[in-house]
Design a protein around this motif. Structure first.
Motif, PDB file in Angstrom:
ATOM      1  N   MET A   1       0.537  -1.694  -0.152  1.00 52.93           N
ATOM      2  CA  MET A   1      -0.332  -0.447   0.166  1.00 52.93           C
ATOM      3  C   MET A   1       0.919   1.204   0.000  1.00 52.93           C
ATOM      4  O   MET A   1       2.253   1.314   0.869  1.00 52.93           O
ATOM      5  CB  MET A   1      -0.712  -0.630   1.319  1.00 52.93           C
ATOM      6  CG  MET A   1      -1.926   1.254   1.439  1.00 52.93           C
ATOM      7  SD  MET A   1      -2.919   0.888   1.925  1.00 52.93           S
ATOM      8  CE  MET A   1      -3.557   2.612   2.303  1.00 52.93           C
ATOM      9  N   ALA A   2       0.839   2.297  -0.259  1.00 51.31           N
ATOM     10  CA  ALA A   2       1.465   3.211  -0.771  1.00 51.31           C
ATOM     11  C   ALA A   2       1.198   4.406   0.286  1.00 51.31           C
ATOM     12  O   ALA A   2       0.368   4.388   0.756  1.00 51.31           O
ATOM     13  CB  ALA A   2       0.662   4.383  -2.373  1.00 51.31           C
ATOM     14  N   LEU A   3       1.832   5.337   0.751  1.00 52.62           N
ATOM     15  CA  LEU A   3       1.947   5.721   1.337  1.00 52.62           C
ATOM     16  C   LEU A   3       1.109   7.322   0.525  1.00 52.62           C
ATOM     17  O   LEU A   3       1.209   8.022   0.267  1.00 52.62           O
ATOM     18  CB  LEU A   3       3.570   6.946   2.070  1.00 52.62           C
ATOM     19  CG  LEU A   3       4.068   7.296   3.059  1.00 52.62           C
ATOM     20  CD1 LEU A   3       3.326   6.922   4.358  1.00 52.62           C
ATOM     21  CD2 LEU A   3       5.107   8.041   2.856  1.00 52.62           C
ATOM     22  N   THR A   4      -0.080   7.545   2.059  1.00 53.59           N
ATOM     23  CA  THR A   4      -0.478   9.223   1.800  1.00 53.59           C
ATOM     24  C   THR A   4      -0.938   9.909   2.826  1.00 53.59           C
ATOM     25  O   THR A   4      -0.262   9.062   3.887  1.00 53.59           O
ATOM     26  CB  THR A   4      -1.741   8.116   1.588  1.00 53.59           C
ATOM     27  OG1 THR A   4      -2.505   7.504   2.832  1.00 53.59           O
ATOM     28  CG2 THR A   4      -2.660   7.104   0.426  1.00 53.59           C
ATOM     29  N   ILE A   5      -1.345  11.271   2.502  1.00 51.75           N
ATOM     30  CA  ILE A   5      -1.011  12.109   3.517  1.00 51.75           C
ATOM     31  C   ILE A   5      -1.986  13.031   3.185  1.00 51.75           C
ATOM     32  O   ILE A   5      -2.639  13.201   2.288  1.00 51.75           O
ATOM     33  CB  ILE A   5       0.143  13.189   3.195  1.00 51.75           C
ATOM     34  CG1 ILE A   5       0.408  13.778   4.544  1.00 51.75           C
ATOM     35  CG2 ILE A   5       0.038  13.773   2.263  1.00 51.75           C
ATOM     36  CD1 ILE A   5       1.335  15.298   4.546  1.00 51.75           C
ATOM     37  N   SER A   6      -2.869  13.454   4.837  1.00 48.08           N
ATOM     38  CA  SER A   6      -4.412  13.889   4.883  1.00 48.08           C
ATOM     39  C   SER A   6      -4.521  15.079   5.534  1.00 48.08           C
ATOM     40  O   SER A   6      -3.684  15.153   6.840  1.00 48.08           O
ATOM     41  CB  SER A   6      -5.800  12.677   4.429  1.00 48.08           C
ATOM     42  OG  SER A   6      -5.555  12.584   5.559  1.00 48.08           O
ATOM     43  N   SER A   7      -4.950  15.786   5.696  1.00 46.22           N
ATOM     44  CA  SER A   7      -5.790  16.740   7.072  1.00 46.22           C
ATOM     45  C   SER A   7      -7.645  16.625   6.668  1.00 46.22           C
ATOM     46  O   SER A   7      -8.047  16.827   6.411  1.00 46.22           O
ATOM     47  CB  SER A   7      -4.979  18.220   6.471  1.00 46.22           C
ATOM     48  OG  SER A   7      -5.902  19.175   7.476  1.00 46.22           O
ATOM     49  N   THR A   8      -7.938  17.487   7.712  1.00 48.89           N
ATOM     50  CA  THR A   8      -9.281  16.922   8.330  1.00 48.89           C
ATOM     51  C   THR A   8      -9.366  18.569   8.341  1.00 48.89           C
ATOM     52  O   THR A   8     -10.592  19.004   8.450  1.00 48.89           O
ATOM     53  CB  THR A   8      -9.533  16.779   9.412  1.00 48.89           C
ATOM     54  OG1 THR A   8      -8.777  17.692  10.397  1.00 48.89           O
ATOM     55  CG2 THR A   8      -8.874  15.580  10.593  1.00 48.89           C
ATOM     56  N   ALA A   9      -8.445  19.266   7.974  1.00 48.73           N
ATOM     57  CA  ALA A   9      -8.436  20.979   7.520  1.00 48.73           C
ATOM     58  C   ALA A   9      -8.817  21.381   6.371  1.00 48.73           C
ATOM     59  O   ALA A   9      -9.685  22.286   5.876  1.00 48.73           O
ATOM     60  CB  ALA A   9      -7.480  22.390   8.367  1.00 48.73           C
ATOM     61  N   PHE A  10      -8.933  20.463   5.027  1.00 55.64           N
ATOM     62  CA  PHE A  10      -8.968  20.849   3.871  1.00 55.64           C
ATOM     63  C   PHE A  10      -9.212  19.576   3.086  1.00 55.64           C
ATOM     64  O   PHE A  10      -8.630  18.519   3.532  1.00 55.64           O
ATOM     65  CB  PHE A  10      -8.332  21.582   2.894  1.00 55.64           C
ATOM     66  CG  PHE A  10      -6.385  21.689   3.049  1.00 55.64           C
ATOM     67  CD1 PHE A  10      -6.449  21.098   2.012  1.00 55.64           C
ATOM     68  CD2 PHE A  10      -5.915  21.378   4.006  1.00 55.64           C
ATOM     69  CE1 PHE A  10      -4.683  20.458   1.873  1.00 55.64           C
ATOM     70  CE2 PHE A  10      -4.253  21.580   4.147  1.00 55.64           C
ATOM     71  CZ  PHE A  10      -4.559  20.228   3.285  1.00 55.64           C
ATOM     72  N   ARG A  11      -9.409  19.945   1.423  1.00 57.45           N
ATOM     73  CA  ARG A  11      -9.741  18.119   1.471  1.00 57.45           C
ATOM     74  C   ARG A  11      -8.865  18.134   0.133  1.00 57.45           C
ATOM     75  O   ARG A  11      -9.172  19.612  -0.839  1.00 57.45           O
ATOM     76  CB  ARG A  11     -11.002  17.759   0.443  1.00 57.45           C
ATOM     77  CG  ARG A  11     -12.122  17.271   1.599  1.00 57.45           C
ATOM     78  CD  ARG A  11     -13.367  16.412   1.102  1.00 57.45           C
ATOM     79  NE  ARG A  11     -14.026  16.290   1.321  1.00 57.45           N
ATOM     80  CZ  ARG A  11     -15.881  15.845   1.355  1.00 57.45           C
ATOM     81  NH1 ARG A  11     -15.985  16.938   0.644  1.00 57.45           N
ATOM     82  NH2 ARG A  11     -15.777  15.377   2.843  1.00 57.45           N
ATOM     83  N   ALA A  12      -8.514  17.513  -0.670  1.00 62.97           N
ATOM     84  CA  ALA A  12      -7.088  17.368  -1.271  1.00 62.97           C
ATOM     85  C   ALA A  12      -7.664  18.718  -2.748  1.00 62.97           C
ATOM     86  O   ALA A  12      -9.392  18.106  -3.006  1.00 62.97           O
ATOM     87  CB  ALA A  12      -7.159  16.562  -2.149  1.00 62.97           C
TER      88      ALA A  12
END
Length: 158
Positions: A1-12
């Motif tokens: 599985m590839a490394l992913t990053i996200s934020s609850t402050a904004f969507r991609a």
């Protein structure tokens, strides 16, 4: 599985809230990422704006984030060495300051802000205050995986 990053402050690909910019509190957004590849020794993070008038503008340089970390809270203190995540170090952004410097584009079209997380095979042990160029040199040959998310921000004309 590839490394992913996200934020609850904004969507991609969507707007970054003003709270995280020079128009308001200018605090870093929260970030979270998935499990890295085996052998990860630390993480590094770079946030930049390729749409800046003078060329790519660096907003945050963070490195030596422990391999066990899977997130950063909102409002990371602007200190050279962090208590949480333990031992992480912050570099100098293009505003000339340590830590996060939020979006602050000239009024007009939205700019894109790329949050790039690197899983590295070791700690870099760069001194606090390193520039993005110094970080890029130190990471060369040590990147196991990379994850990226971007948000946008536009300032209103006054």
């Amino acid at each position: 599985m590839a490394l992913t990053i996200s934020s609850t402050a904004f969507r991609a690909g969507e707007p970054i809230p003003a709270r995280h910019t020079c128009d308001a509190e200018d605090v870093s957004p929260d970030l979270a990422w998935t499990d890295p590849p085996a052998g990860t020794g630390s993480f590094a993070l770079v946030v930049d704006d390729p749409d800046a008038p003078a060329g790519t503008w660096v907003h945050w340089v963070l490195y030596d984030v422990p391999a066990e970390a899977r997130s950063l809270p909102s409002g990371v203190p602007r200190k050279e060495t962090l208590v949480q995540p333990a031992g992480a170090r912050q570099g100098r952004n293009d505003f000339g300051r340590i830590g996060w410097g939020g979006p602050c584009p000239p009024p007009g079209k939205p700019h894109r802000y790329f949050f790039r997380l690197y899983a590295l095979d070791r700690r870099l042990d760069l001194p606090p205050g390193a520039t993005r160029e110094e970080l890029d040199r130190a990471m060369k040959g040590h990147v196991l995986a990379r994850a990226e998310v971007h948000g946008t921000y536009a300032r209103k004309r006054s």
